[in-house]
Design an enzyme around this catalytic site. Structure first.
Site, PDB file in Angstrom:
ATOM      1  N   ARG A   1       0.803  -1.230   0.000  1.00 37.55           N
ATOM      2  CA  ARG A   1       0.000   0.000   0.000  1.00 37.55           C
ATOM      3  C   ARG A   1       0.835   1.278   0.000  1.00 37.55           C
ATOM      4  O   ARG A   1       0.452   2.288   0.613  1.00 37.55           O
ATOM      5  CB  ARG A   1      -0.986   0.019   1.182  1.00 37.55           C
TER       6      ARG A   1
ATOM      7  N   SER B   1     -10.659  -0.657   3.799  1.00 39.64           N
ATOM      8  CA  SER B   1      -9.960  -1.092   5.017  1.00 39.64           C
ATOM      9  C   SER B   1      -9.374   0.108   5.749  1.00 39.64           C
ATOM     10  O   SER B   1      -8.672   0.916   5.157  1.00 39.64           O
ATOM     11  CB  SER B   1      -8.823  -2.049   4.655  1.00 39.64           C
TER      12      SER B   1
ATOM     13  N   GLU C   1      -4.365   2.435   7.515  1.00 34.69           N
ATOM     14  CA  GLU C   1      -4.215   2.444   6.050  1.00 34.69           C
ATOM     15  C   GLU C   1      -4.862   3.722   5.495  1.00 34.69           C
ATOM     16  O   GLU C   1      -4.357   4.336   4.566  1.00 34.69           O
ATOM     17  CB  GLU C   1      -4.883   1.203   5.442  1.00 34.69           C
TER      18      GLU C   1
HETATM   19  C1  LIG Z   1     -15.413   0.218  -0.603  1.00 33.48           C
HETATM   20  C2  LIG Z   1     -13.914   0.375  -0.713  1.00 33.48           C
HETATM   21  C3  LIG Z   1     -13.129  -0.716  -1.010  1.00 33.48           C
HETATM   22  C4  LIG Z   1     -11.723  -0.584  -1.125  1.00 33.48           C
HETATM   23  N1  LIG Z   1     -10.975  -1.676  -1.416  1.00 33.48           N
HETATM   24  C5  LIG Z   1      -9.641  -1.554  -1.575  1.00 33.48           C
HETATM   25  C6  LIG Z   1      -8.830  -2.701  -1.933  1.00 33.48           C
HETATM   26  O1  LIG Z   1      -9.321  -3.799  -2.126  1.00 33.48           O
HETATM   27  N2  LIG Z   1      -7.494  -2.518  -2.084  1.00 33.48           N
HETATM   28  C7  LIG Z   1      -6.901  -1.292  -1.914  1.00 33.48           C
HETATM   29  O2  LIG Z   1      -5.678  -1.196  -2.089  1.00 33.48           O
HETATM   30  N3  LIG Z   1      -7.640  -0.198  -1.562  1.00 33.48           N
HETATM   31  C8  LIG Z   1      -8.982  -0.296  -1.401  1.00 33.48           C
HETATM   32  N4  LIG Z   1      -9.730   0.795  -1.048  1.00 33.48           N
HETATM   33  C9  LIG Z   1      -9.047   2.091  -0.766  1.00 33.48           C
HETATM   34  C10 LIG Z   1      -8.925   3.033  -1.972  1.00 33.48           C
HETATM   35  O3  LIG Z   1      -9.947   2.789  -2.923  1.00 33.48           O
HETATM   36  C11 LIG Z   1      -7.564   2.933  -2.663  1.00 33.48           C
HETATM   37  O4  LIG Z   1      -6.509   3.266  -1.788  1.00 33.48           O
HETATM   38  C12 LIG Z   1      -7.511   3.875  -3.872  1.00 33.48           C
HETATM   39  O5  LIG Z   1      -6.430   3.542  -4.677  1.00 33.48           O
HETATM   40  C13 LIG Z   1      -7.432   5.350  -3.500  1.00 33.48           C
HETATM   41  O6  LIG Z   1      -7.618   6.112  -4.693  1.00 33.48           O
HETATM   42  P1  LIG Z   1      -8.275   7.549  -4.639  1.00 33.48           P
HETATM   43  O7  LIG Z   1      -8.224   8.129  -5.994  1.00 33.48           O
HETATM   44  O8  LIG Z   1      -9.622   7.500  -4.022  1.00 33.48           O
HETATM   45  O9  LIG Z   1      -7.240   8.299  -3.686  1.00 33.48           O
HETATM   46  P2  LIG Z   1      -7.578   9.364  -2.526  1.00 33.48           P
HETATM   47  O10 LIG Z   1      -8.310   8.701  -1.419  1.00 33.48           O
HETATM   48  O11 LIG Z   1      -8.173  10.569  -3.131  1.00 33.48           O
HETATM   49  O12 LIG Z   1      -6.097   9.686  -2.021  1.00 33.48           O
HETATM   50  C14 LIG Z   1      -5.330   8.694  -1.346  1.00 33.48           C
HETATM   51  C15 LIG Z   1      -3.878   9.184  -1.214  1.00 33.48           C
HETATM   52  O13 LIG Z   1      -3.309   9.277  -2.515  1.00 33.48           O
HETATM   53  C16 LIG Z   1      -2.923  10.632  -2.805  1.00 33.48           C
HETATM   54  N5  LIG Z   1      -3.278  10.877  -4.210  1.00 33.48           N
HETATM   55  C17 LIG Z   1      -4.468  10.615  -4.829  1.00 33.48           C
HETATM   56  N6  LIG Z   1      -4.400  10.926  -6.130  1.00 33.48           N
HETATM   57  C18 LIG Z   1      -3.150  11.393  -6.346  1.00 33.48           C
HETATM   58  C19 LIG Z   1      -2.447  11.875  -7.491  1.00 33.48           C
HETATM   59  N7  LIG Z   1      -3.017  11.935  -8.704  1.00 33.48           N
HETATM   60  N8  LIG Z   1      -1.161  12.287  -7.346  1.00 33.48           N
HETATM   61  C20 LIG Z   1      -0.546  12.238  -6.126  1.00 33.48           C
HETATM   62  N9  LIG Z   1      -1.142  11.787  -5.011  1.00 33.48           N
HETATM   63  C21 LIG Z   1      -2.427  11.370  -5.122  1.00 33.48           C
HETATM   64  C22 LIG Z   1      -3.702  11.494  -1.822  1.00 33.48           C
HETATM   65  O14 LIG Z   1      -3.029  12.723  -1.549  1.00 33.48           O
HETATM   66  C23 LIG Z   1      -3.777  10.581  -0.605  1.00 33.48           C
HETATM   67  O15 LIG Z   1      -2.555  10.643   0.122  1.00 33.48           O
HETATM   68  C24 LIG Z   1     -11.124   0.682  -0.929  1.00 33.48           C
HETATM   69  C25 LIG Z   1     -11.936   1.804  -0.643  1.00 33.48           C
HETATM   70  C26 LIG Z   1     -13.326   1.658  -0.541  1.00 33.48           C
HETATM   71  C27 LIG Z   1     -14.163   2.864  -0.262  1.00 33.48           C
END
Ligand SMILES: Cc1cc2nc3c(=O)[nH]c(=O)nc-3n(C[C@H](O)[C@H](O)[C@H](O)COP(=O)(O)OP(=O)(O)OC[C@H]3O[C@@H](n4cnc5c(N)ncnc54)[C@H](O)[C@@H]3O)c2cc1C
Length: 289
Positions: free
Chosen positions: A160, A208, A284
């Protein structure tokens, strides 16, 4: 750019106070301009994707939120097995489109509801797949405005985490594996069905909350969810935030939860698991503010 913009609508938790400014860039140049604006005004900045791994404080964020989405959501095949993908493309869409094109590697990430940029930064993974295994390179914009193509091999990939800090990801090049389209699409359906049955998939949450811990030496490996469940905390509620009765490592917003409610549940879970099993759970989810 919008000022004093409530962030709750930009997170899957549906929680978060206002940002001083929110920018939605449509190109790498726009991102550079947003970073320059933050620099000129002496503001903190934050890259945001779909906010699916963020708990933003009720007081909000006194800085510039750079939200990566539309305009940076392209996906182009540059070779039969190689795609260049914008950071704003939702990962579930990437999963479906690559499966439909007969390419394996990220199709099992169909239930990870973030953007590709957030997925790369977080090294999102599920069901034996993660971004670390497929990223060839990442295009980033630094606060100076410099656009750099970083090789995937140069990143410090961990569980992660990609090691990427203080840059905005605008695109990535992925190397995928040709496979039978029908098998991939069946795999996509199976994994999505598993999510819907085994997790509170349609409720406001961040997935998570805690990372899966390393077990104390000599002890069996248990996931964070198994430890929280064994501590009897499924259904544990403070205010409008609850440890999901479906999956103990999810804390859901029952409707109207504040960030403070969620943080109190996090603290209580952390303390109980520490007391009962001697395991220090680590977050996480990213806390902001
Ligand atoms: C129902 C559910 C199920 C999930 N299941 C999983 C799973 O199975 N496996 C898993 O790994 N995760 C899971 N997640 C967590 C999440 O979806 C992942 O971590 C996802 O990759 C985050 O992407 P995001 O665009 O929403 O990032 P955000 O939540 O918007 O940001 C997360 C982090 O990344 C940074 N960030 C985001 N975009 C950028 C960018 N373009 N450039 C630089 N930094 C950036 C942000 O500053 C922050 O630190 C789940 C979440 C939910 C709600």
């Amino acid at each position: 750019m919008r000022g004093d913009e409530p962030l709750a609508r930009y997170t899957t938790y549906r929680i978060g106070g206002p940002a001083a400014a929110l920018v939605e860039p449509r190109s790498a140049e726009d991102v550079a301009a947003a970073l320059a604006f933050a620099g000129e005004t002496g503001s903190r900045w934050l890259a945001l994707g779909l906010g699916s791994n963020m708990l933003i404080a009720d007081a909000g964020f006194d800085g510039v939120v750079i939200r990566i989405g539309k305009g940076l959501d392209h996906a182009t095949a540059v070779a039969p097995d190689t795609w260049v993908v914008g950071a704003g493309l939702p990962t579930p869409l990437l999963a479906r489109r690559t499966a439909a094109a007969g390419l394996a590697g990220v199709h099992r990430l169909v239930g990870v509801p973030g953007t590709v940029g957030g997925g790369v930064v977080m090294n999102a993974g599920a069901h034996g797949q993660d971004f670390a295994s497929v990223v060839q390179s990442v295009r980033t914009v630094a606060p100076t405005g410099a656009v750099t193509e970083v090789s995937g091999g140069a990143l410090r990939w961990e569980y992660r985490d990609s090691g990427l800090r203080d840059v905005v990801v605008v695109a990535t090049t992925l190397r995928l594996e040709p496979a039978a389209r029908g098998d991939l699409e069946a795999d996509v359906r199976r994994h999505l069905a598993w999510r819907k049955v085994g997790t509170p998939f349609d409720e406001p949450c961040c997935g998570s909350v805690f990372r899966n811990p390393e077990p104390p030496s000599g002890e069996e490996r248990r996931t964070a969810g198994q430890l929280i469940d064994a501590a009897g905390l499924k259904g544990f509620t403070i205010g409008r935030a609850q440890v999901s009765p479906m999956h103990a490592n999810y804390i859901v917003n029952l409707g109207g939860a504040t960030a403070a409610d969620v943080r109190r549940v996090i603290d209580a879970v952390h303390q109980r698991v520490q007391q009962q099993f001697g395991v220090e759970l680590e977050l996480e989810v990213k806390l902001l503010g």
